[in-house]
Design an enzyme around this catalytic site. Structure first.
Site, PDB file in Angstrom:
ATOM      1  CG  PHE A   1      10.510  55.704  47.948  1.00 62.34           C
ATOM      2  CD1 PHE A   1       9.461  55.898  47.366  1.00 62.34           C
ATOM      3  CD2 PHE A   1      10.811  54.630  47.212  1.00 62.34           C
ATOM      4  CE1 PHE A   1       8.054  54.680  47.979  1.00 62.34           C
ATOM      5  CE2 PHE A   1      10.383  53.209  47.573  1.00 62.34           C
ATOM      6  CZ  PHE A   1       9.256  53.323  47.987  1.00 62.34           C
TER       7      PHE A   1
ATOM      8  CG  ASN B   1      11.715  50.315  43.983  1.00 63.22           C
ATOM      9  OD1 ASN B   1      10.781  49.544  43.627  1.00 63.22           O
ATOM     10  ND2 ASN B   1      12.162  50.142  45.636  1.00 63.22           N
ATOM     11  N   PRO B   2      12.439  50.900  40.704  1.00 61.69           N
ATOM     12  CG  PRO B   2      10.962  50.193  38.833  1.00 61.69           C
ATOM     13  CD  PRO B   2      11.609  49.868  39.614  1.00 61.69           C
TER      14      PRO B   2
END
Length: 283
Positions: A90, A189-190
């Site tokens: 990500f 930061n899921p």
């Protein structure tokens, strides 16, 4: 042969008819030249180096397919540092820089002396872990992710930036539990996007879905986090998370359910959106 300026002008005209920002062409050229320690503004009219021209042309084609710039370059700038990126990782966002800044303030306010044990859960690129390790030498930083590819990329970024982070691969909190780690601060930061949310092509088609989607209401990760967090937290500790802009009330209620006597708060980012959640455990 074309000059750097002519290449940028031509590419900008092509991007004008797409959904990609025209300024992306100039930014791409700036970054490619910077990698070679060439000042674009001093050499803008110079004949283009063939290697740079080739990479630039390929990059523009990829941009026209709406591939993110960070994947084209292979890195993203974050808190003043280059963080490596990969299609299995990500891309760190600028909003997450604000989360790092708030965590650093928490270190100063609540843990003013001695070592501070911190973990970056679901670390992805490792941007949070690397930033905290680089900005605060008192932080002993761990980082874990389910993806071995993400861990490998993050390890390389840590090496690039000359910081020490203890990376682990495994499911959720399990690596930390198995290592007997107890934390002062748990940061993450899921994945918090709801499963049916409509995303831009650059996100939907290129970034790893495992790092994006958090269930029907986007809260699956937080539910598990609140259930298991005490297994790795010290008696006095902090949980810090990035959240979706519309998840404030749901998260505060969820935190109250699992940590009824602890204080929790949600802070806004620079755009005025609810973006950061903090739980102060016995503090």
């Amino acid at each position: 042969m074309s000059s750097y300026q002519k290449l940028v002008i031509s590419a900008t005209q092509r991007l004008r008819n797409s959904d990609v920002a025209e300024s992306s062409a100039k930014y791409l050229m700036y970054e490619l030249l910077s990698e070679k320690n060439i000042d674009m503004y001093l050499h803008y009219d110079d004949e283009a180096d063939p290697e740079i021209e080739s990479r630039f042309t390929e990059g523009i084609e990829r941009l026209l397919q709406e591939e993110p710039m960070a994947y084209i370059l292979g890195y993203q700038w974050f808190y003043g540092r280059k963080i490596r990126t990969h299609q299995e990782v990500f891309i760190p966002r600028y909003e997450t820089e604000e989360l790092c800044g708030e965590v650093l303030s928490i270190v100063d306010e609540y843990f003013p002396e001695g070592k501070v044990c911190v973990a970056d859960l679901c670390c992805g690129s490792g941007a949070i872990a690397i930033t905290l390790a680089a900005e605060e030498e008192r932080c002993q930083v761990y980082a874990s992710d389910l993806s071995q590819e993400a861990v490998s990329v993050a390890e390389k970024s840590a090496l690039d930036n000359g910081v020490q982070v203890h990376f682990m691969q495994g499911d959720f909190l399990n690596p930390l539990k198995e290592a007997g780690v107890k934390l002062d601060i748990l940061v993450c930061n899921p994945p918090y996007i709801v499963d049916d949310e409509v995303l831009d092509v650059s996100v939907k088609d290129f970034e790893p879905h495992m790092a994006l989607f958090g269930g029907k209401d986007g809260l699956d990760f937080y539910r598990r986090l609140f259930r298991e967090a005490e297994d790795v937290l010290k008696e006095k500790s902090v949980i810090a998370c990035e959240i979706g802009y519309n998840q404030r009330e749901a998260l505060l209620a969820l935190a109250k359910e699992h940590f009824p006597v602890d204080r929790a708060e949600v802070l806004q980012d620079l755009n005025g959106k609810d973006r950061m959640f903090f739980l102060y455990h016995n503090l």
